[in-house]
Design an enzyme around this catalytic site. Structure first.
Site, PDB file in Angstrom:
ATOM      1  N   VAL A  12       0.842  -1.198   0.000  1.00 16.06           N
ATOM      2  CA  VAL A  12       0.000   0.000   0.000  1.00 16.06           C
ATOM      3  C   VAL A  12       0.881   1.253   0.000  1.00 16.06           C
ATOM      4  O   VAL A  12       2.059   1.196   0.332  1.00 16.06           O
ATOM      5  CB  VAL A  12      -0.971   0.037   1.205  1.00 16.06           C
ATOM      6  N   CYS A  13       0.250   2.365  -0.374  1.00 12.87           N
ATOM      7  CA  CYS A  13       1.017   3.589  -0.528  1.00 12.87           C
ATOM      8  C   CYS A  13       1.691   3.979   0.787  1.00 12.87           C
ATOM      9  O   CYS A  13       1.122   3.741   1.830  1.00 12.87           O
ATOM     10  CB  CYS A  13       0.157   4.738  -1.038  1.00 12.87           C
ATOM     11  N   PRO A  14       2.877   4.549   0.746  1.00 13.96           N
ATOM     12  CA  PRO A  14       3.579   4.997  -0.470  1.00 13.96           C
ATOM     13  C   PRO A  14       4.598   3.992  -1.001  1.00 13.96           C
ATOM     14  O   PRO A  14       5.369   4.340  -1.877  1.00 13.96           O
ATOM     15  CB  PRO A  14       4.321   6.230   0.048  1.00 13.96           C
TER      16      PRO A  14
END
Lengths: 71, 362
Positions: A12-14
């Site tokens: 998942v981001c980042p």
């Protein structure tokens, strides 16, 4: 499954953007392939790569996307 | 050019959230709250009897709406993916501790922006704290901090969280007598159910499509100089500012702000703790709700951590009130920092980076 340079599936981001950014900085030109499995990662990577002057080709592969970045 | 795909969509989402928050406030939701994910999850924890702070108990339809709206948007756009297995317990703990930070400040980043837009200068003190917490999170991420990869799961896992929210809605509509409802205080201030639910559905659907987040704007700006999500954050602030001016709810100052205290140090530190926690779990509470609705069971566990954190915050006297931050709350923030920093260092691959550097030099 084809070999890819950067596999960001399940991240998942980042993290996806960070990994691709490092790959692009290491390679500076040529082709970098990225496998992503979320819309967020796909769009964020597209934005990062185009912003750095790479062209992005997106191929849908079932529930994943293969992004081919070239410069 | 603005299109309703990229910046246009995220800006529209921010504007909509800001405007709806003011509408909900005008129709009965607590002042300078309108919509606050942390406060509303805290109310739900109370509504379910997980804590017994009488003024903050209500099963907020906004939260249910956000999850169901995001779920429908994800299914329709074929972006629903059941994922899980990425450090669920650690995410629970980070959600739990981050929530204590929110309840020491009295709001999540959404409410922080709404408070800022109403002239509450205490929230303007919290903003740099929030940014500092995010910067600390980035420091760990740049040192290889990771909670690991999630893997694809059978769709059944991903349906559990949206279904739970659906059940909660049924209990609420059916008037299940086990639910608790405040008769005074913030929990008793409620916009009409259908309006609250509808607003939640709209926010959830838009936030899902736009990948809206309120940790991301600051994180991406610092890490990648990427302003994409910032359009949403600024949009939310501006819409709420205009709305507050229209309904006459703009009051510049520190003192006598609704459901707020004036202790700048703890406003700053509370949001710094929350900013750090929610950077490490990759997104603000709204983003966690939306991500859980998209099938991410790790995010669902994070939300459960937030719910339980809210319950502990009220059961053990950690949460702030307009009177200020109780000593227990101050202690909990400091202890929270110790735990989160320990997690941050433990899960950072500093050694790997050092090795790479050696190889490069060789």
């Amino acid at each position: 499954m084809r070999e890819v340079d950067v596999d960001v599936c399940g991240l998942v981001c980042p993290e996806p953007v960070l990994l691709v950014k490092k790959a692009l900085e290491a390679k500076t030109q040529g082709t970098v392939t990225v496998l992503a499995d979320s819309e967020a990662a796909r769009e964020n990577i597209k934005r990062l790569a185009t912003g750095k002057g790479w062209t992005v080709k997106v191929e849908e592969q079932g529930e994943q996307w293969l992004l081919t970045l070239t410069k | 050019m603005f299109s309703f795909k990229g910046k246009g969509l995220v800006t529209l989402t921010g504007l909509t959230i800001g405007a709806l928050a003011i509408v909900l406030m005008a129709f009965g939701n607590p002042k300078n709250m309108g919509m606050c994910i942390a406060c509303f999850l805290r109310d739900i924890a109370g509504g379910l009897g997980l804590h017994s702070a009488a003024p903050v108990q209500y099963v907020r339809p906004e939260i249910i709406g956000i999850v169901l709206g995001a779920f429908v948007a994800a299914v329709v756009s074929k972006s629903f993916r059941s994922m899980g297995g990425s450090s669920a317990l650690t995410r629970f703990v980070l959600g739990f501790i981050g929530m204590i930070g929110f309840l020491v400040f009295l709001g999540c980043p959404m409410r922080m922006l709404i408070r800022m837009s109403a002239g509450d200068l205490n929230a303007w003190v919290a903003l740099p704290g929030f940014a500092a917490g995010i910067a600390a999170g980035i420091w760990f991420i740049n040192r290889g901090f990771t909670l690991g990869r999630a893997t694809r799961q059978s769709s059944a896992h991903g349906y559990i969280f949206p279904v739970l929210m659906g059940v909660l809605l049924l209990l609420l509509v059916a008037g299940f007598s086990g639910l608790r409802f405040s008769t005074e205080g913030p929990g008793s201030m409620q916009a009409p159910l259908l309006l609250a639910l509808g607003a939640g559905l709209a926010v959830g659907a838009l936030a899902q499509r736009a990948r809206f987040c309120l940790v991301g704007p600051i994180r991406d700006l610092i890490m990648f100089r990427d302003p994409y999500l910032m359009f949403g954050m600024v949009g939310l602030f501006l819409a709420a500012l205009v709305g507050n001016l229209i309904i006459g709810n703009f009051n510049l100052g520190f003192a006598d702000q609704p459901i707020a205290h004036t202790d700048g140090l703890w406003n700053f530190l509370g949001m710094a703790l929350a900013g750090l926690c929610f950077t490490l779990v990759a997104g603000c509470p709204l983003r966690q709700l939306v991500s859980a609705a998209e099938g991410n069971t790790d995010s669902a566990v994070t939300v459960l951590g937030v719910l339980v954190g809210a319950a502990f915050a009220h059961n053990f006297g950690l949460a702030a009130s307009p009177a200020g931050v109780p000593p227990n709350g101050q202690f909990a923030v400091v202890a929270g920092f110790v735990v989160v920093l320990a997690i941050g260092f433990a899960l950072s691959k500093v050694k790997v980076f050092a090795k790479e550097r050696v190889t490069e030099n060789a």
